[in-house]
Design a protein around this motif. Sequence first.
Motif, PDB file in Angstrom:
ATOM      1  N   GLY A  59     100.685 -99.167  30.333  1.00 13.86           N
ATOM      2  CA  GLY A  59      99.629 -98.687  29.464  1.00 13.86           C
ATOM      3  C   GLY A  59     100.176 -97.640  28.520  1.00 13.86           C
ATOM      4  O   GLY A  59     101.353 -97.276  28.585  1.00 13.86           O
ATOM      5  N   PRO A  60      99.314 -97.129  27.651  1.00 12.54           N
ATOM      6  CA  PRO A  60      99.783 -96.174  26.651  1.00 12.54           C
ATOM      7  C   PRO A  60     100.248 -94.841  27.240  1.00 12.54           C
ATOM      8  O   PRO A  60     100.959 -94.089  26.579  1.00 12.54           O
ATOM      9  N   VAL A  61      99.877 -94.556  28.462  1.00 14.04           N
ATOM     10  CA  VAL A  61     100.337 -93.328  29.118  1.00 14.04           C
ATOM     11  C   VAL A  61     101.440 -93.653  30.131  1.00 14.04           C
ATOM     12  O   VAL A  61     102.457 -92.970  30.193  1.00 14.04           O
ATOM     13  N   VAL A  62     101.247 -94.698  30.902  1.00 12.93           N
ATOM     14  CA  VAL A  62     102.179 -95.049  31.980  1.00 12.93           C
ATOM     15  C   VAL A  62     103.564 -95.377  31.436  1.00 12.93           C
ATOM     16  O   VAL A  62     104.569 -94.869  31.944  1.00 12.93           O
ATOM     17  N   ARG A  63     103.637 -96.217  30.400  1.00  8.25           N
ATOM     18  CA  ARG A  63     104.942 -96.656  29.886  1.00  8.25           C
ATOM     19  C   ARG A  63     105.800 -95.481  29.436  1.00  8.25           C
ATOM     20  O   ARG A  63     106.948 -95.359  29.882  1.00  8.25           O
ATOM     21  N   PRO A  64     105.315 -94.582  28.569  1.00 10.56           N
ATOM     22  CA  PRO A  64     106.185 -93.470  28.155  1.00 10.56           C
ATOM     23  C   PRO A  64     106.541 -92.517  29.292  1.00 10.56           C
ATOM     24  O   PRO A  64     107.666 -91.996  29.347  1.00 10.56           O
ATOM     25  N   VAL A  65     105.628 -92.307  30.216  1.00 11.16           N
ATOM     26  CA  VAL A  65     105.920 -91.425  31.349  1.00 11.16           C
ATOM     27  C   VAL A  65     107.025 -92.025  32.208  1.00 11.16           C
ATOM     28  O   VAL A  65     107.971 -91.326  32.611  1.00 11.16           O
ATOM     29  N   VAL A  66     106.944 -93.313  32.480  1.00  7.20           N
ATOM     30  CA  VAL A  66     107.979 -93.974  33.290  1.00  7.20           C
ATOM     31  C   VAL A  66     109.319 -93.953  32.565  1.00  7.20           C
ATOM     32  O   VAL A  66     110.360 -93.715  33.181  1.00  7.20           O
ATOM     33  N   LYS A  67     109.310 -94.168  31.251  1.00  4.41           N
ATOM     34  CA  LYS A  67     110.558 -94.120  30.493  1.00  4.41           C
ATOM     35  C   LYS A  67     111.204 -92.744  30.592  1.00  4.41           C
ATOM     36  O   LYS A  67     112.411 -92.633  30.818  1.00  4.41           O
ATOM     37  N   VAL A  68     110.409 -91.705  30.431  1.00  4.38           N
ATOM     38  CA  VAL A  68     110.948 -90.340  30.539  1.00  4.38           C
ATOM     39  C   VAL A  68     111.509 -90.100  31.935  1.00  4.38           C
ATOM     40  O   VAL A  68     112.598 -89.535  32.094  1.00  4.38           O
ATOM     41  N   LEU A  69     110.795 -90.537  32.955  1.00  3.67           N
ATOM     42  CA  LEU A  69     111.263 -90.349  34.331  1.00  3.67           C
ATOM     43  C   LEU A  69     112.551 -91.120  34.601  1.00  3.67           C
ATOM     44  O   LEU A  69     113.497 -90.584  35.185  1.00  3.67           O
ATOM     45  N   VAL A  70     112.611 -92.374  34.170  1.00  5.83           N
ATOM     46  CA  VAL A  70     113.798 -93.195  34.429  1.00  5.83           C
ATOM     47  C   VAL A  70     115.021 -92.607  33.732  1.00  5.83           C
ATOM     48  O   VAL A  70     116.066 -92.402  34.357  1.00  5.83           O
ATOM     49  N   PHE A  71     114.905 -92.321  32.447  1.00  5.74           N
ATOM     50  CA  PHE A  71     116.061 -91.788  31.722  1.00  5.74           C
ATOM     51  C   PHE A  71     116.387 -90.367  32.152  1.00  5.74           C
ATOM     52  O   PHE A  71     117.556 -89.985  32.204  1.00  5.74           O
ATOM     53  N   GLY A  72     115.375 -89.593  32.500  1.00  6.86           N
ATOM     54  CA  GLY A  72     115.617 -88.240  33.002  1.00  6.86           C
ATOM     55  C   GLY A  72     116.331 -88.248  34.339  1.00  6.86           C
ATOM     56  O   GLY A  72     117.319 -87.526  34.534  1.00  6.86           O
ATOM     57  N   PHE A  73     115.862 -89.071  35.262  1.00  6.48           N
ATOM     58  CA  PHE A  73     116.511 -89.156  36.575  1.00  6.48           C
ATOM     59  C   PHE A  73     117.903 -89.776  36.472  1.00  6.48           C
ATOM     60  O   PHE A  73     118.817 -89.372  37.194  1.00  6.48           O
ATOM     61  N   ALA A  74     118.076 -90.747  35.578  1.00  2.64           N
ATOM     62  CA  ALA A  74     119.407 -91.353  35.403  1.00  2.64           C
ATOM     63  C   ALA A  74     120.395 -90.301  34.900  1.00  2.64           C
ATOM     64  O   ALA A  74     121.517 -90.194  35.406  1.00  2.64           O
ATOM     65  N   SER A  75     119.969 -89.511  33.933  1.00  2.00           N
ATOM     66  CA  SER A  75     120.838 -88.446  33.415  1.00  2.00           C
ATOM     67  C   SER A  75     121.093 -87.383  34.473  1.00  2.00           C
ATOM     68  O   SER A  75     122.225 -86.909  34.632  1.00  2.00           O
ATOM     69  N   ALA A  76     120.062 -87.027  35.210  1.00  2.00           N
ATOM     70  CA  ALA A  76     120.227 -86.029  36.283  1.00  2.00           C
ATOM     71  C   ALA A  76     121.167 -86.558  37.364  1.00  2.00           C
ATOM     72  O   ALA A  76     121.979 -85.801  37.915  1.00  2.00           O
ATOM     73  N   GLY A  77     121.069 -87.848  37.661  1.00  2.00           N
ATOM     74  CA  GLY A  77     121.958 -88.439  38.652  1.00  2.00           C
ATOM     75  C   GLY A  77     123.413 -88.380  38.224  1.00  2.00           C
ATOM     76  O   GLY A  77     124.300 -88.083  39.032  1.00  2.00           O
ATOM     77  N   LEU A  78     123.659 -88.642  36.955  1.00  2.00           N
ATOM     78  CA  LEU A  78     125.022 -88.511  36.444  1.00  2.00           C
ATOM     79  C   LEU A  78     125.486 -87.056  36.520  1.00  2.00           C
ATOM     80  O   LEU A  78     126.631 -86.779  36.857  1.00  2.00           O
ATOM     81  N   TRP A  79     124.583 -86.135  36.205  1.00  2.00           N
ATOM     82  CA  TRP A  79     124.936 -84.707  36.220  1.00  2.00           C
ATOM     83  C   TRP A  79     125.351 -84.256  37.623  1.00  2.00           C
ATOM     84  O   TRP A  79     126.395 -83.641  37.800  1.00  2.00           O
ATOM     85  N   VAL A  80     124.532 -84.586  38.620  1.00  2.00           N
ATOM     86  CA  VAL A  80     124.849 -84.141  39.984  1.00  2.00           C
ATOM     87  C   VAL A  80     126.058 -84.887  40.552  1.00  2.00           C
ATOM     88  O   VAL A  80     126.685 -84.395  41.492  1.00  2.00           O
ATOM     89  N   SER A  81     126.388 -86.027  39.967  1.00  2.00           N
ATOM     90  CA  SER A  81     127.576 -86.761  40.394  1.00  2.00           C
ATOM     91  C   SER A  81     128.842 -86.204  39.762  1.00  2.00           C
ATOM     92  O   SER A  81     129.932 -86.700  40.028  1.00  2.00           O
ATOM     93  N   GLY A  82     128.686 -85.205  38.908  1.00  2.00           N
ATOM     94  CA  GLY A  82     129.842 -84.570  38.281  1.00  2.00           C
ATOM     95  C   GLY A  82     130.218 -85.144  36.927  1.00  2.00           C
ATOM     96  O   GLY A  82     131.227 -84.756  36.354  1.00  2.00           O
ATOM     97  N   HIS A  83     129.423 -86.036  36.392  1.00  2.00           N
ATOM     98  CA  HIS A  83     129.691 -86.656  35.093  1.00  2.00           C
ATOM     99  C   HIS A  83     128.832 -85.983  34.027  1.00  2.00           C
ATOM    100  O   HIS A  83     127.907 -86.581  33.471  1.00  2.00           O
ATOM    101  N   HIS A  84     129.131 -84.731  33.739  1.00  2.00           N
ATOM    102  CA  HIS A  84     128.290 -83.918  32.862  1.00  2.00           C
ATOM    103  C   HIS A  84     128.237 -84.445  31.432  1.00  2.00           C
ATOM    104  O   HIS A  84     127.148 -84.512  30.837  1.00  2.00           O
ATOM    105  N   THR A  85     129.362 -84.820  30.875  1.00  2.00           N
ATOM    106  CA  THR A  85     129.379 -85.341  29.510  1.00  2.00           C
ATOM    107  C   THR A  85     128.600 -86.647  29.414  1.00  2.00           C
ATOM    108  O   THR A  85     127.825 -86.848  28.477  1.00  2.00           O
ATOM    109  N   ALA A  86     128.773 -87.512  30.379  1.00  2.00           N
ATOM    110  CA  ALA A  86     128.035 -88.777  30.383  1.00  2.00           C
ATOM    111  C   ALA A  86     126.539 -88.534  30.539  1.00  2.00           C
ATOM    112  O   ALA A  86     125.727 -89.232  29.914  1.00  2.00           O
TER     113      ALA A  86
END
Length: 116
Positions: A59-86
């Motif tokens: 929906g108009p709220v669910v889709r953008p919220v999920v996108k932010v969560l997915v890309f945010g968590f993916a980036s955070a996962g790379l960060w905690v894995s030690g891949h800061h630049t990535a």
Amino acid sequence: MAGLGWLVLALVFLDEVLAAVAAGVWGAHAGGVVLAVLAPVAVVAVWWAFASPKARWSGPVVRPVVKVLVFGFASAGLWVSGHHTAAVSLLVFSVVVNALAQLPSVRALVAEPVAP
């Protein structure tokens, strides 16, 4: 202009694939092989169910919220894995590409019916 729009859509798809890969990197770092396989599967399942263009529970709220969560968590996962630049690169790439995907000329390409 349509060529540029299709390029943006291809980059959006690449961004989605990179999010799944980032989840796998985090999974390998956090829990080994099993989590390295399950984390990307979870990302793909969540994306399919809530954020894809033909998502069943979107929906108009669910889709953008999920996108932010997915890309945010993916980036955070790379960060905690030690891949800061990535991590920073993925986050910036995600924001830019998804912002470009909101341009009317790009959105019109998605709305067009595909000829048989």
